[in-house]
Design an enzyme around this catalytic site. Structure first.
Site, PDB file in Angstrom:
ATOM      1  N   GLU A  73      -1.063  -0.972  -0.146  1.00 46.80           N
ATOM      2  CA  GLU A  73      -2.035  -1.934  -0.428  1.00 46.80           C
ATOM      3  C   GLU A  73      -2.989  -0.865  -1.253  1.00 46.80           C
ATOM      4  O   GLU A  73      -3.423  -0.095  -1.048  1.00 46.80           O
ATOM      5  CB  GLU A  73      -2.841  -2.336   0.799  1.00 46.80           C
ATOM      6  CG  GLU A  73      -3.605  -3.476   0.818  1.00 46.80           C
ATOM      7  CD  GLU A  73      -5.080  -3.036   1.215  1.00 46.80           C
ATOM      8  OE1 GLU A  73      -5.519  -2.892   2.279  1.00 46.80           O
ATOM      9  OE2 GLU A  73      -5.809  -2.756   0.076  1.00 46.80           O
ATOM     10  N   CYS A  99     -11.510  -3.133   0.719  1.00 52.80           N
ATOM     11  CA  CYS A  99     -10.507  -3.525  -0.484  1.00 52.80           C
ATOM     12  C   CYS A  99     -10.627  -4.964  -0.852  1.00 52.80           C
ATOM     13  O   CYS A  99     -10.363  -5.364  -1.874  1.00 52.80           O
ATOM     14  CB  CYS A  99      -9.138  -3.196   0.241  1.00 52.80           C
ATOM     15  SG  CYS A  99      -8.923  -3.845   1.723  1.00 52.80           S
TER      16      CYS A  99
END
Lengths: 493, 493
Positions: B230, B267
């Protein structure tokens, strides 16, 4: 006979596919299934011409081609049904909990299509793993346009099937870009297709070198994309001692049939047989040899595959301490593959990586082990496989659990007392195994679960019921199975 | 403070993990869940020391760390429950049809663990995406041993959590190799871990460069392995005109909070805001500016992240035709990140790839579009994203369907009238999007579906009921949901 697709034709196909993607992905599940059924119908409508052309191009017998055509149509219709059933969407709903701290929003998830998929046809399945084969059917079900690169060895067959798909596209009123068909003898065509930014996934069935090359190109892109390449498998068969004591001869006869089926040109062909070096294995080997000597050589799919068989077989047989056990007694004609059995001891096998490579054709290597421990050692030395088979009694299984676990760990399909050839098209099928059998062991290329290769989840957060896709609406209008607040349900909310 | 793991230590960890794999994967679903609950318990048992050490290492406030610890324990226990529930196994059964031609064998499929998983901890989530975080929990649930490479920025925290896992391993009597914890400032440690032949998958949360490097190493192996990294997402927010007319100011206030939350170190931080250049956007921009000026700079996670923010922010602001809209009025102290808003026109944005890059911190860029068509053009220019958000009325959605579809196509989570920060841990969550958001958009790293990253299907063909795993036995002793002959069922056969 067909010209390679030009750079401009490739660009046009991708542009069209990208435009079509925006329309096709919005089709309902039923509309996709209707389209797939129409493709099957149009393939059937080609009639015997399709079988004749395929027979000319592949040397496959008519009966085989006829059943492969049936299989191909079944794939299209049954994956279409699976598409409608909607299990593959993995629909999940977690309803809002506004008074949680912080508040939990409404979240609903389902799979959506990736985008245009490139499909590379397989030499050995001109219908079922080619133009309108499993990869194409899965991509259509997922909501993805497809661009097929025809296999040059059966380009006319591919062209006929492509025409049928074009007709179906037109019949149901879809944009033409939902399906394109390109020819390409040069690897440059495949490279350009895989590297195009609008390409979002790749399906491939063929050699290790071909599949690995596509995988590398795909991963070297600015935006890497998933490649499902089904490549190389020698499908080891482990002969356990209890079973061998009971039925060494019967097992040998069963395997003679599997090894020579379709001139050995199946990805699931049993290319490796591992047993304990004793009288029972000798009986097995003698019986198998007797059958192989009697077996006729068969015309192989094409010159490339024939030459490859001749070379790889010769190379394997010329390895040190490899003994030739049996070769068909009939002299092979040009382009015919001769059924062949070789043998080697386990230590030699484990030390020679050439013997671990697939010899695509009617060839199998017997590996003689000192004992069960050495059989297990052989298992740990093997690469990933599509299938692995145990010929074993229940007692064999219970007594040799760690061997059983070791073998399970290297394969995608784990067969007990059967042959690996014959790949049933159903949801429980797993056709895909650890590398180098395939490039992603987490997916299958046979069975409706193969649809998931070409889809990805999207979670909708805080969308009103009116705006949600039908698959995720409260009332569950499509009556699909969903997981609602961790409970599986087909009801509305 | 901690020494990098030596080559010998890495080798030992993998050898131990491989041995442990053969034991751990045979644990029942309940045993795995019990182990995971024990890990949660042992983490809680560390007490406040864990929060203190983490606060020292990450500068995160205690309240945040406390809730992150709760989240981490919830992940372990809820993924454990999901493991027991067994939905993730995707159990399918197709019973034999002996009188079919050819006979259809009995086929039963379920997911099995891949093998040892390497987990790279995240800088910004010392608990929830690190040592005993989501990747570790998913791998344990799948039946995989885990080797964690501690994040050097919170190595002491990692060490404390690792001790808790070691205790849990001992408490439930598992082999120590089920979990190993290694330190490594040098990239060589990560490389050796990813390249080891016993490593079968990788989980990573962090920068694009870090994740992409692991992905490349993994794909260059002799046996490539899946990497779920990720990486990078700017989480675009599209302000639709109807909604802006209604509530430009409220939206701006909502987003000021989201942009500055946790000093922007998520994120899912909204780094890009796209709207139509009109009075409403001016109101939005003015209100947001007012809030940002009032917002305080905050201490960032570590020196590296602080320096990175300073550099990337300066670089973005220095791009041609980028205007600084607002900066926090409070002078930042050393290692503090100053909340910042910039703006640019759509054509300039689309032509400058630097403006598409993540600026990790409390920064957001407003992109001013001429009209809806240009907003859609911006959407097509964006790379893959973890999230995308629409601030829109129902009418906006219905009127601008092609924009909506375009935005959906680039993200993993699609939010309507909310903020992307805040990632709910539940089955419907999708935390993963098209590259470069993650390396495989087909999986999620949050929610129990993340377990499937570390498992692959195996089909059992022709096994007797006695020899089948409990998950696939006729009587369905675990009472899991299965698909039996295409029908979903929890009953026995």
């Amino acid at each position: 006979m067909f010209k390679d697709a030009s750079v401009a034709e490739i660009e046009l196909a991708l542009q069209d596919a990208w435009k079509a993607f925006h329309i096709y992905r919005k089709l309902s599940l039923k509309q996709r299934a209707d389209f797939m059924r129409m493709v099957a119908k149009e393939i059937e409508a080609i009639g015997d011409e399709l079988l004749q052309v395929a027979a000319e191009e592949t040397h496959l017998p008519e009966a085989r081609l006829r059943s492969e055509r049936t299989r191909t149509m079944f794939q299209l219709t049954s994956y279409g049904e699976a598409c409608e059933r909607g299990d593959w969407l993995e629909a999940r709903i977690d309803t809002a909990i506004p008074d949680k701290n912080p508040p939990k929003p409404d979240l609903r998830k389902m799979l959506v299509p990736l985008g245009p998929v490139i499909v590379f046809g397989a030499a050995n399945f001109p219908f079922a793993y080619s133009t309108a084969g499993g990869d194409t059917a899965c991509a259509f079900a997922a909501g993805c346009p497809v661009i097929v690169k025809a296999h040059p060895a059966h380009a006319r067959t591919s062209e006929l099937v492509a025409q049928a798909i074009h007709k179906a596209v037109k019949a149901v009123g879809l944009p033409a870009g939902v399906f394109s068909h390109l020819h390409g003898v040069s690897f440059e065509v495949g490279k350009a297709l895989v590297e195009h930014p609008y390409t979002k996934a790749v399906g491939f069935t063929g050699s290790f070198n071909g599949g690995k090359q596509l995988f590398d190109w795909a991963n070297q892109r600015k935006q890497p994309i998933p490649v499902f390449a089904e490549m190389s498998s020698i499908n080891p068969v482990f002969l356990l001692p209890g079973k061998m004591k009971q039925s060494a001869s019967e097992t040998a006869k069963l395997y003679a049939g599997s090894i020579t089926l379709g001139v050995g040109q199946f990805c699931t062909n049993p290319g490796l047989i591992i047993g304990i070096d004793n009288d029972d294995l000798q009986t097995f080997s003698d019986t198998l040899a007797g059958e192989i000597v009697k077996a006729s050589p068969g015309m192989m799919l094409n010159t490339g595959i024939f030459k490859n068989y001749v070379e790889r077989r010769a190379n394997a047989l010329s390895q040190e301490e490899v003994a030739t056990v049996a070769v068909s007694a009939t002299d092979p004609q040009l382009e015919e593959g001769a059924p062949t059995i070789a043998s080697v001891t386990a230590p030699v096998f484990m030390q020679n990586p050439i013997l671990h490579q697939e010899v695509f054709g009617p060839y199998s290597l017997i590996v003689k082990c000192r004992d069960i421990a050495e059989m297990q050692e052989v298992a740990t030395h093997l690469e990933g496989q599509l299938t692995a088979t145990l010929m074993a009694t229940e007692e064999d299984i219970l007594q040799h659990e760690s061997l059983v676990e070791e073998v399970k760990n290297i394969c995608g399909r784990f067969i007990l007392n059967g042959v690996p050839t014959g790949v049933e098209v159903c949801l429980s099928m797993q056709h895909g195994g650890p590398f180098p059998a395939t490039t992603d062991s987490r997916f299958t290329s046979v069975g409706a679960d193969g649809i998931k290769r070409f889809a990805r989840p999207v979670a909708f957060q805080n969308w009103s019921n009116e705006l949600l896709p039908a698959e995720l609406k409260n009332e569950n209008p499509l009556q699909i199975w969903r997981v609602v607040n961790n409970e599986r349900s087909r009801s509305g909310i």
